[in-house]
Design an enzyme around this catalytic site. Structure first.
Site, short mmCIF file in Angstrom:
data_model
loop_
_atom_site.label_atom_id
_atom_site.label_comp_id
_atom_site.label_asym_id
_atom_site.label_seq_id
_atom_site.Cartn_x
_atom_site.Cartn_y
_atom_site.Cartn_z
N TRP A 104 -10.12 -22.06 -16.84
CA TRP A 104 -10.11 -23.40 -15.54
C TRP A 104 -8.30 -22.88 -15.77
CZ3 TRP A 104 -13.84 -26.37 -17.84
CH2 TRP A 104 -13.51 -27.65 -19.28
N ASP A 105 -7.54 -22.87 -16.22
CA ASP A 105 -6.28 -22.70 -15.82
C ASP A 105 -5.29 -21.57 -16.17
OD1 ASP A 105 -6.46 -25.75 -16.57
OD2 ASP A 105 -6.40 -25.32 -19.43
N ARG A 106 -5.00 -21.11 -17.60
CA ARG A 106 -4.03 -19.31 -16.88
C ARG A 106 -5.31 -19.09 -16.04
NH1 ARG A 106 -3.71 -18.97 -23.36
NH2 ARG A 106 -5.86 -20.78 -23.23
N ASN A 135 -10.22 -18.08 -32.42
CA ASN A 135 -11.15 -19.67 -32.16
C ASN A 135 -12.25 -18.42 -32.21
OD1 ASN A 135 -9.61 -20.53 -30.13
ND2 ASN A 135 -9.80 -19.41 -28.19
N CYS A 187 -9.14 -16.94 -20.01
CA CYS A 187 -8.60 -17.73 -21.11
C CYS A 187 -9.09 -18.41 -21.77
CB CYS A 187 -7.47 -18.44 -20.34
SG CYS A 187 -8.13 -19.33 -19.79
#
Length: 897
Positions: A368-370, A261, A364
């Site tokens: 907002w997910d993991r 990233n 992450c």
């Protein structure tokens, strides 16, 4: 509505859960309803957003036009129409009603509970000030403060309006720090531990980039989080070990993904700039991998339905589950591995907070997910309040809804044309051009719809599966039961309530047209808190006294539970299957600490249900509590001329005549070797060495419990020569054909050599096979112990013996002269004998009568072939001759143990 081409169709055959019934189909604006002709059966209501796939199949041989429906709750049902036109109208109507262009078209904005729920206040269930005040913010500690910097959602559009940040950090510092975090999601408090002021903060990834950018404001913010213990008014009376090197920055991503990233301008923290902390990568994959993993699970279940339907000639949903689910394909999906990784990450956070009294920052990519999965699971383990029904609802509102999980995108509430497929007719009525055109349209739909669904992922579903794992591991620590979780997942996709329809708190408060959903839609928590639902969702085994932090019981844990990342299974109730279908037979073995469950099964041989069991036509070996059955007429071959069949039957007879090898237990443990290694229908296998350990318990599950060596301390007599018994048997047959002449040419030993060979030649250690002189072994078989001073497995002295009756030798060319045996067996060969098998212990060649006190079975033998003698004291004596082993005793060259 204009989308409904046909509102009612009569004489429709509905197949579901292995049964088919006639009834009428009704299409409304938001539901597909099937009403059975048998009014005793309850109507089937299917909300359109719950439909995940619809297939229009070609006409059947009976002239019916079927539609197959798959739902997001992993159910399958089929509707068969008498007219093709009706099937087409229903297909197109359901397609137009399911695929929406706006959230306002969903069922939540048209649903009005009738009668109204007896519980209210669901929309105001979660109050940040009340919840963080319960944790101690502003009361027990002054190290944290509330800020309204995001009250108009300008600071961070995806964050909640009210945040909790360190008191030492000003709003001005927060504004500068927000530029360094993706989507301006700065580190903010989500949990403050009741025992030691340890904290869980959450954020998004830092915008490091290729140039390795840094932000002094962000570093100061993180430092203030990790030193919140040092705030003067919050220091507890006892020693505190916070702000030490155990402070963690938990990056949920795999290392490679985090580093990659940086090319996009983001990345991960440079720990040289963040003092008094360490960083760990959890290796949890991104949303696309999770979506593909669940899709593989769904494909396996659908394949099982399709195979069951094809076997019976029925449609999917009509056929009984005749075909077992391919559990190896389920495990190859990686779904359980992902669940285990999340559980392991949550356990790491729990230990660092509760045991190390330190802090954890979780993120992450966007946070907002993991991040929501890990944060919510860790709080569920740390705080007993979140394991109550009301507390769990607050946890979801805080860490999922308020902190901006993208429910609309991840759940795919608006659906897509991709989920509706019409298979072309296979008959001669349609031309090749029509089939090609239909294929081209389906390919175009697949590619054009893919961009609309690339954001979907079962993140919240995955979280509920993790909660189910905890619930199963700690059945008395949760106020709610399994049904509560299943109902919650159902209404996540049904779109009946307004809680899970938007991507963030800002969208939920404003709505698409400026009207708040709370004013127009029902709240799911009012539904769950109603009296009728509470009665069904409460866990009868719940014991809140176990969560008393002041308990001094030796087994007390202060209300903190720890996830076991190795005890992970499929949530079989959710998938509509049995425990054995999804997970195999559960093997539990006893240890000193208590029952222990096996780890997840990763290979075919480890699967207890897939273990090779004894065919029904082969008699099972005797149990240790019974006298061996030495005569069984059913195993005599019908064609003595067939060498292969005769040898197989002979091996079976030898198997059934083996003495019992009893169980040997110690005070510390109970070992249960695998009966799956016993293969009486195959060739003789190598015995295991005396010092080897029993097989893993996961291999010990077979459909037959009456097994000679089950629950014993000794491995199989045969051991394991090859994983493919059929190939090994064929190889040995070829070897027998090649050495038959050599055996015939061997000199015959003298007749007085009755003590030459013992039947335990296969049990010798490897070093004894090469000795110049081998001592004789004498083993007496009895019902509960096997032992002598020379037995490598046991040194227990023989006790009371059992009666052993002589039997016919399956390799012999002469009939038994015993009147008792003559009535139960017949000749195996008519004059032509097979060469003796040098790799197994042979029964005697000739039966001779001794005195009236007993029998003596003796015969001529080659080198390495034992004699069996039944003496007058009713004991079975096996003796071994002190001679060199023959060089031809191992035709396969595999050697003995």
């Amino acid at each position: 509505m204009d989308s409904i081409r046909v509102s009612k169709v009569e004489k429709v055959l509905c197949g579901k859960s292995g049964r088919a019934h006639y009834g009428s189909l009704h299409l409304t604006a938001h539901h597909l309803i099937f009403r059975y002709e048998d009014f005793a059966k309850e109507e089937m209501w299917v909300p359109y957003p719950l439909i995940s796939l619809v297939l229009k199949l070609p006409q059947t041989l009976y002239g019916q036009s079927p539609l197959t429906f798959h739902t997001r709750m992993f159910e399958t049902f089929s509707l068969s129409f008498e007219k093709e036109r009706d099937a087409l109208d229903v297909f197109e109507s359901v397609k137009e009603l399911t695929v929406c262009t706006s959230v306002n078209q969903l069922y939540a904005f048209f649903y009005a509970p009738n009668p109204p729920f007896d519980a209210t206040g669901g929309w105001s269930l979660y109050s940040p000030r009340e919840e963080f005040g319960r944790m101690g913010v502003g009361t027990r500690t002054k190290a944290w403060r509330f800020t309204d910097i995001n009250k108009d959602y300008v600071f961070s559009p995806t964050y909640p309006s009210r945040l909790v940040v360190p008191s030492r950090i000003s709003d001005s510092t927060l504004r500068y720090a927000s530029k360094y975090r993706s989507k301006c999601r700065v580190p903010a408090l989500t949990y403050l531990h009741w025992a030691n002021f340890g904290s869980i903060t959450r954020s998004s990834q830092p915008m490091v980039g290729i140039k390795q950018n840094r932000s002094l404001q962000d570093e100061k913010l993180v430092e203030a989080v990790f030193q919140s213990h040092h705030f003067s008014e919050s220091r507890p009376s006892g020693p505190v070990y916070g702000a030490t090197s155990t402070n963690l920055i938990v990056d949920a991503r795999p290392t490679a993904n985090a580093v990659a990233n940086t090319a996009k301008g983001a990345g991960t923290e440079n720990m040289d700039n963040y003092k008094d902390a360490k960083k760990v990568y959890l290796g949890i994959d991104h949303i696309h991998t999770m979506r593909e993993a669940l899709a593989k699970v769904v494909d396996v279940l659908r394949e099982a339905d399709n195979v069951a339907a094809s076997v019976t000639g029925s449609l999917p949903g009509e056929a009984q589950q005749l075909v077992v689910v391919d559990r190896q394909a389920l495990r190859r999906s990686g779904w359980l591995k992902h669940i285990s990784n999340i559980m392991e990450g949550a356990a790491l956070i729990v230990r660092n907070i509760h045991i190390n009294s330190s802090h954890v920052l979780v993120h992450c990519s966007d946070g907002w997910d993991r991040t929501s999965q890990l944060s919510a699971l860790a709080q569920l383990c740390l705080d007993p309040h979140y394991r109550t029904i009301r507390g769990f609802q607050i946890l979801i509102e805080k860490d999922w809804v308020s902190f901006g999980h993208k429910f609309l995108d991840r759940c795919g509430h608006l659906s897509s044309d991709k989920f509706f497929t019409s298979l072309p007719e296979t008959g001669g009525t349609s031309s090749g051009a029509d089939a090609a055109q239909a294929f081209l349209v389906s390919v175009q739909n697949r590619f054009t719809s893919q961009s609309h669904l690339k954001e979907t992922s079962p993140c919240f579903h995955q979280f509920l599966e993790c909660v189910r794992q905890l619930q199963r591991q700690y059945p008395s620590r949760f106020e709610f039961n399994e049904r509560f979780l299943r109902q919650l997942l159902y209404h996540l996709y049904s779109c009946q309530f307004g809680n899970f329809l938007y991507n963030c708190e800002r969208e939920r408060r404003a709505g698409e047209d400026g009207v708040a959903p709370s004013e127009r839609a029902a709240c799911i928590w009012d539904f769950f808190n109603s009296t009728s639902e509470l009665e069904q969702n409460k866990n009868d085994a719940y014991d809140p006294s176990l969560d008393d932090p002041s308990s001094r019981d030796p087994s007390a844990d202060m209300g903190v539970i720890y996830p076991n990342a190795k005890d992970i299974r499929f949530w079989h109730e959710l998938y509509g299957r049995t425990e054995e279908e999804m997970n195999g037979r559960i093997i539990v073995y006893q240890t000193k600490e208590g029952p222990e469950f096996t780890s997840p099964i990763e290979s075919l041989e480890d699967d207890p249900v897939n273990s090779i069991s004894v065919p029904a036509g082969i008699p099972l070996p005797p149990s240790p509590a019974r006298t061996p059955n030495l005569s069984n007429p059913s195993i005599v071959p019908s064609n003595p001329g067939n060498a292969s069949e005769t040898l197989t039957s002979g091996l079976r007879g030898l198997w059934s005549s083996l003495p019992d090898i009893p169980q040997r237990m110690t005070a510390d443990n109970i070992t249960a070797p695998s009966p799956a290694s016993l293969r009486p229908s195959g060739p003789p296998l190598r015995p295991s060495s005396p010092g080897s350990n029993p097989l893993h318990p996961a291999r010990s599950g077979t459909a037959h419990s009456a097994d000679t060596f089950y629950n014993t301390g000794v491995r199989s007599v045969w051991g394991k020569l090859s994983s493919n018994a059929t190939a090994a048997f064929s190889a040995m047959q070829d070897a027998y054909d090649g050495v038959a002449k050599d055996f015939k040419a061997l000199p015959k030993p003298s007749g007085d050599n009755e003590n030459a060979q013992g039947k335990i030649s296969e049990f010798q250690p490897r070093e004894r096979l090469g000795d110049e002189e081998r001592p004789a072994y004498r083993i007496t078989s009895q019902s509960h112990s096997v032992g002598s001073s020379h037995n490598p497995w046991d040194n227990v002295k023989p006790q009371k013996t059992i009666h052993v009756l002589p039997s016919d030798n399956p390799w012999s060319t002469t009939r038994s002269r015993s009147p008792r045996q003559a009535s139960l067996s017949q000749d195996l060969f008519d004059g032509k004998s097979l060469p003796l098998d040098p790799t197994v212990a042979h029964p005697p060649r000739r039966l001779e009568y001794g005195d009236s006190s007993g029998f003596r079975i003796s015969g001529q033998s080659h080198d390495g072939v034992p004699h069996l003698t039944v003496v007058s004291d009713d004991s079975l004596v096996l003796e071994q001759e002190d001679q060199h082993p023959s060089t031809n005793t191992d035709p396969l060259g595999v050697g003995f143990l």
